[in-house]
Motif scaffolding. Structure first.
Motif, PDB file in Angstrom:
ATOM      1  N   PRO A  48       0.826  -1.209   0.000  1.00 49.85           N
ATOM      2  CA  PRO A  48       0.000   0.000   0.000  1.00 49.85           C
ATOM      3  C   PRO A  48       0.864   1.264   0.000  1.00 49.85           C
ATOM      4  N   THR A  49       0.380   2.261  -0.738  1.00 48.87           N
ATOM      5  CA  THR A  49       1.151   3.499  -0.896  1.00 48.87           C
ATOM      6  C   THR A  49       0.244   4.709  -0.762  1.00 48.87           C
ATOM      7  N   PRO A  65      -4.155  -3.881  10.458  1.00 48.83           N
ATOM      8  CA  PRO A  65      -3.338  -3.319  11.532  1.00 48.83           C
ATOM      9  C   PRO A  65      -1.860  -3.697  11.368  1.00 48.83           C
ATOM     10  N   GLY A  66      -0.973  -2.745  11.617  1.00 49.77           N
ATOM     11  CA  GLY A  66       0.458  -2.994  11.548  1.00 49.77           C
ATOM     12  C   GLY A  66       1.065  -3.045  10.156  1.00 49.77           C
ATOM     13  N   THR A  67       0.276  -2.787   9.138  1.00 50.93           N
ATOM     14  CA  THR A  67       0.769  -2.827   7.757  1.00 50.93           C
ATOM     15  C   THR A  67       1.805  -1.730   7.518  1.00 50.93           C
ATOM     16  N   GLN A  68       2.839  -2.051   6.751  1.00 50.61           N
ATOM     17  CA  GLN A  68       3.841  -1.065   6.341  1.00 50.61           C
ATOM     18  C   GLN A  68       3.307  -0.332   5.109  1.00 50.61           C
ATOM     19  N   ILE A  69       3.208   0.972   5.192  1.00 46.33           N
ATOM     20  CA  ILE A  69       2.676   1.808   4.107  1.00 46.33           C
ATOM     21  C   ILE A  69       3.804   2.692   3.602  1.00 46.33           C
ATOM     22  N   THR A  70       4.012   2.685   2.301  1.00 50.06           N
ATOM     23  CA  THR A  70       5.023   3.555   1.707  1.00 50.06           C
ATOM     24  C   THR A  70       4.395   4.908   1.418  1.00 50.06           C
ATOM     25  N   ILE A  71       5.073   5.971   1.815  1.00 50.77           N
ATOM     26  CA  ILE A  71       4.645   7.334   1.503  1.00 50.77           C
ATOM     27  C   ILE A  71       5.629   7.880   0.478  1.00 50.77           C
ATOM     28  N   VAL A  72       5.117   8.262  -0.677  1.00 49.98           N
ATOM     29  CA  VAL A  72       5.956   8.798  -1.754  1.00 49.98           C
ATOM     30  C   VAL A  72       5.621  10.270  -1.917  1.00 49.98           C
ATOM     31  N   THR A 102       4.048   2.766   9.719  1.00 52.87           N
ATOM     32  CA  THR A 102       3.439   1.547  10.233  1.00 52.87           C
ATOM     33  C   THR A 102       2.025   1.888  10.676  1.00 52.87           C
ATOM     34  N   ALA A 103       1.044   1.226  10.075  1.00 51.13           N
ATOM     35  CA  ALA A 103      -0.359   1.493  10.417  1.00 51.13           C
ATOM     36  C   ALA A 103      -0.602   1.179  11.897  1.00 51.13           C
ATOM     37  N   PRO A 104      -1.500   1.934  12.537  1.00 50.00           N
ATOM     38  CA  PRO A 104      -1.825   1.660  13.945  1.00 50.00           C
ATOM     39  C   PRO A 104      -2.323   0.228  14.127  1.00 50.00           C
ATOM     40  N   SER A 105      -2.172  -0.295  15.337  1.00 50.41           N
ATOM     41  CA  SER A 105      -2.604  -1.659  15.622  1.00 50.41           C
ATOM     42  C   SER A 105      -4.092  -1.742  15.951  1.00 50.41           C
ATOM     43  N   THR A 123      -7.641  10.067   4.688  1.00 52.49           N
ATOM     44  CA  THR A 123      -8.138   9.130   5.687  1.00 52.49           C
ATOM     45  C   THR A 123      -7.484   7.780   5.493  1.00 52.49           C
ATOM     46  N   LEU A 124      -6.994   7.225   6.586  1.00 44.66           N
ATOM     47  CA  LEU A 124      -6.445   5.877   6.612  1.00 44.66           C
ATOM     48  C   LEU A 124      -7.412   5.021   7.406  1.00 44.66           C
ATOM     49  N   THR A 125      -7.922   3.946   6.796  1.00 39.31           N
ATOM     50  CA  THR A 125      -8.827   3.023   7.493  1.00 39.31           C
ATOM     51  C   THR A 125      -8.049   1.762   7.832  1.00 39.31           C
ATOM     52  N   VAL A 126      -8.060   1.398   9.097  1.00 43.02           N
ATOM     53  CA  VAL A 126      -7.403   0.193   9.570  1.00 43.02           C
ATOM     54  C   VAL A 126      -8.502  -0.792   9.962  1.00 43.02           C
ATOM     55  N   SER A 127      -8.516  -1.945   9.297  1.00 44.45           N
ATOM     56  CA  SER A 127      -9.571  -2.937   9.613  1.00 44.45           C
ATOM     57  C   SER A 127      -9.033  -4.356   9.540  1.00 44.45           C
TER      58      SER A 127
END
Length: 127
Positions: A48-49, A65-72, A102-105, A123-127
């Motif tokens: 995810p980016t 939750p906990g996913t590594q997200i790349t910000i470009v 790192t996405a929130p847990s 908006t970042l949705t963590v599910s």
């Protein structure tokens, strides 16, 4: 001729000063944010980016939750991806660099913005 030599010397010094003033990596903020800066000329991320371009964020993103997200950051200026509430994440990325968040847990919707340009929202949705 002397004027050209002086100009070339000053241009060289300016280049060295600018290069010495830049850092490769930096970590800012609190929470679960981790920043690893590197040039955006690297291959695109497989995961995810969030892309920053034209003073705006790409569309909303849903991750586990906990996913590594790349910000470009394709813009020339520094931006941040900062949670609106709490300290879930606060990642700053220089112009033409990339970072990892790192996405929130905890599941939920996390509104975020750029502290340097508050009209930039997402908006970042963590599910």
């Amino acid at each position: 001729m002397k004027l050209m030599a002086v100009f070339c010397t000053l241009a060289g010094l300016l280049t060295v000063l600018v290069a010495c003033g830049q850092s490769d990596d930096s970590v800012r903020g609190t929470g679960t944010a981790i920043l690893t800066a590197s040039p955006t000329t690297e291959p695109a991320s497989d995961g995810p980016t969030i892309t920053i371009e034209g003073m705006g964020f790409s569309g909303g993103l849903t991750v586990a939750p906990g996913t590594q997200i790349t910000i470009v950051n394709n813009d020339e200026v520094e931006h941040s991806v900062t949670a609106r509430t709490g300290d879930a994440f606060d990642v700053h990325v220089d112009g033409k660099q990339r970072a990892t968040l790192t996405a929130p847990s905890e599941p939920g919707e996390y509104a975020f913005y750029c502290v340097y340009h508050p009209a930039m929202i997402g908006t970042l949705t963590v599910s």
